[in-house]
Design a protein around this motif. Structure first.
Motif, PDB file in Angstrom:
ATOM      1  N   LEU A 157       5.301  43.724  37.496  1.00 11.27           N
ATOM      2  CA  LEU A 157       6.491  43.885  36.659  1.00 11.27           C
ATOM      3  C   LEU A 157       6.324  44.950  35.581  1.00 11.27           C
ATOM      4  O   LEU A 157       7.306  45.355  34.947  1.00 11.27           O
ATOM      5  N   ASP A 158       5.094  45.445  35.393  1.00 12.25           N
ATOM      6  CA  ASP A 158       4.891  46.518  34.420  1.00 12.25           C
ATOM      7  C   ASP A 158       5.639  47.787  34.817  1.00 12.25           C
ATOM      8  O   ASP A 158       5.905  48.650  33.980  1.00 12.25           O
ATOM      9  N   TYR A 159       5.982  47.901  36.093  1.00 13.11           N
ATOM     10  CA  TYR A 159       6.753  49.070  36.526  1.00 13.11           C
ATOM     11  C   TYR A 159       8.122  49.125  35.839  1.00 13.11           C
ATOM     12  O   TYR A 159       8.708  50.197  35.691  1.00 13.11           O
ATOM     13  N   PHE A 160       8.616  47.982  35.420  1.00 11.59           N
ATOM     14  CA  PHE A 160       9.925  47.964  34.764  1.00 11.59           C
ATOM     15  C   PHE A 160       9.847  48.507  33.342  1.00 11.59           C
ATOM     16  O   PHE A 160      10.877  48.787  32.722  1.00 11.59           O
ATOM     17  N   ASN A 161       8.634  48.662  32.820  1.00 16.78           N
ATOM     18  CA  ASN A 161       8.477  49.244  31.485  1.00 16.78           C
ATOM     19  C   ASN A 161       8.860  50.719  31.447  1.00 16.78           C
ATOM     20  O   ASN A 161       9.099  51.267  30.370  1.00 16.78           O
ATOM     21  N   PHE A 162       8.917  51.355  32.616  1.00 18.17           N
ATOM     22  CA  PHE A 162       9.375  52.747  32.658  1.00 18.17           C
ATOM     23  C   PHE A 162      10.865  52.856  32.322  1.00 18.17           C
ATOM     24  O   PHE A 162      11.359  53.928  31.993  1.00 18.17           O
TER      25      PHE A 162
END
Length: 516
Positions: free
Chosen positions: A72-77
């Motif tokens: 879910l860290d990809y959503f930090n972009f």
């Protein structure tokens, strides 16, 4: 392998057989994209985040023991995201554990999409449009910040979107041709939602790559081994355009080329493309090293090692090369690392892997970002003759893997003649450009025949022609019976030593295009 393009789409691979197809569809929109395994750390892209992220499908259920898990860290972009099939299920399951369950009725094949919201992702997608489904699980409980934007008679959740952010998911596969409005859906996501301009073309690629080559090479020299194929020819032409005669090309006659190929191709290199090329006849050396060898992988190794020896000898008096140029393509790069690590080796590839340490050269691979058809587009833009650009793929080991079993000059000459008749016939019938690849194979089989009332005991030639988009999958070409009859008759009558011709009707998979 990420390089700094102004705009690009990241595809996270969860193991789908269609992942490369997603990439191809995006490239068709003139937008650069890259495929990376689902477990690639997001920090790898922090310096130059993608314009959008696509989560591919996959063969697993989210409940499988080793199921890929979405980071879910990809959503930090804070970039648009599109989940496809498993990608959507992984998103839902990660946000709300238990929201995915086994469907009472699995959905494989065509389904009619009922559109509940025709804006955004599904703009210009009409009710009743056919989509391609391939799933046994479905979503029964959406996270509360998401809403359904399409369903089918069997799937209550066929497409979703976040109520506030540009996060979307589809249960079907927009990348396959069976989804009627698949291109429009991907266009909506890539162009309209991710705000890509779509200006990545052959011309822009050449301009960028020439500058990159000049910066990488500086005033040093580059060695390029030419195979006579499209890939290495495009690479050599591109590098020559960038650095001129700092490039030296070596074109080797390994005794495994097609009829008259060495002289004809060498003439094209020198007279038409004006490449700095040195022709080397090493056919005797190759055939001597291959004597008695029948295993195809052993043949490949010997041929590869012999090429290195020939290169060493060809440049013995010029030892100031820094780089070796190769025609590695993007499918070669992708196949070297799957979503769980290295893929199973079907056949070793002559362009993938390290270099012998004794060569002490660094690799330069200008087209490693491109698919085959994109390489052809670059070649056309560079002014390479269409007759050359349109040539069928030819393997690095050449006829060495089209004569099954042990090699000899006699067998190679038989195959050269049969192959020439086949290819010439395809051109005369206007069929050459309708197939992806055509070839003849000399089988290690002799059979009884009758010629002029006399018994013969001679070789069998197999003809193979396939249709394909990129060679990853292929179907056997339905060539006219009249054509096959004429070619078979010519081979048997004109090639002494052959008394039987067969036609290969296998598709890839399960077969491969080449026999070895």
């Amino acid at each position: 392998m990420h390089t700094h393009h102004d705009e690009w789409i990241l595809i996270l691979d969860f193991g789908s057989q269609y992942t490369q197809l997603i990439a191809r569809r995006i490239r068709e929109l003139n937008v650069y994209c890259e495929i990376h395994p689902f477990n690639t750390p997001p920090e790898q892209f922090s310096d130059h985040p993608p314009n959008g992220i696509i989560l591919s499908g996959g063969p697993k259920s989210v409940y499988d023991k080793e199921a890929p898990v979405l980071n879910l860290d990809y959503f930090n972009f804070d970039k648009p995201v599109l989940g496809v099939c498993y990608g959507l299920q992984s998103l839902a399951h990660t946000l709300v554990p238990g929201s995915v369950e086994k469907a009472e009725k699995r959905e494989f094949g065509r389904a009619k999409l009922i559109v509940d919201d025709d804006s955004g992702l599904l703009k210009n997608v009409q009710n009743g449009s056919v989509v391609w489904m391939s799933h046994g699980d479905h979503i029964h409980d959406l996270p509360e910040q998401y809403k359904v934007i399409a369903h089918t008679s069997n799937a209550p959740v066929a497409a979703v979107r976040h109520r506030e952010k540009h996060i979307y998911g589809v249960q079907f596969h927009p990348e396959v041709v069976h989804t009627e409005k698949g291109k429009e859906i991907l266009h909506n996501f890539v162009i309209n939602i991710s705000n890509c301009e779509g200006d990545w073309t052959a011309s822009s690629f050449i301009e960028t790559e020439i500058q990159s080559i000049r910066e990488q090479v500086g005033d040093r020299k580059v060695l390029c081994g030419l195979s006579g194929g499209v890939d290495s020819t495009v690479v050599a032409t591109l590098i020559h355009k960038a650095i001129g005669d700092q490039l030296l090309c070596i074109f080797v006659d390994n005794g495994l080329l097609r009829k008259n190929e060495f002289n004809e191709v060498l003439d094209t290199y020198k007279e038409h493309l004006h490449l700095p090329v040195k022709g080397v006849d090493a056919s005797g050396k190759f055939l001597n090293n291959l004597e008695g060898i029948s295993d195809p992988e052993e043949k490949r190794v010997i041929i590869g090692n012999t090429f290195i020896e020939v290169f060493d000898e060809a440049i013995a008096e010029e030892n100031d090369f820094k780089y070796l140029a190769q025609g590695t393509l993007y499918p070669d790069v992708i196949e070297s690392v799957s979503f769980k690590g290295p893929s199973a080796t079907i056949k070793s590839h002559h362009n993938v892997g390290g270099l012998p340490e004794k060569m002490n050269l660094d690799l330069i691979e200008p087209v490693r970002e491109l698919f085959k058809d994109e390489v052809r587009g670059v070649g056309r833009e560079l002014g390479i003759p269409e007759s050359f650009i349109g040539r069928h793929p030819f393997p690095g080991p050449g006829l060495g893997i089209r004569v099954l079993g042990e090699l000899s000059k006699e067998k190679l000459d038989l195959l050269r003649e049969a192959d020439s008749i086949f290819i010439q016939g395809l051109r005369e019938y206007g069929l050459y450009d309708n197939v992806w690849q055509a070839l003849a194979v000399l089988l290690p089989v002799q059979s009884v025949g009758v010629m002029g009332d006399e018994r013969t005991y001679e070789y069998t030639v197999a003809l193979r022609a396939v249709t394909s988009v990129d060679g990853m999958t292929a179907d056997w070409a339905r060539l006219p019976y009249e054509f096959l009859s004429e070619v078979s008759n010519r081979i048997i009558n004109e090639v002494r030593g052959v008394n039987r011709v067969v036609y290969d009707v296998s598709s890839k998979p399960p077969a491969t295009i080449e026999w070895e």
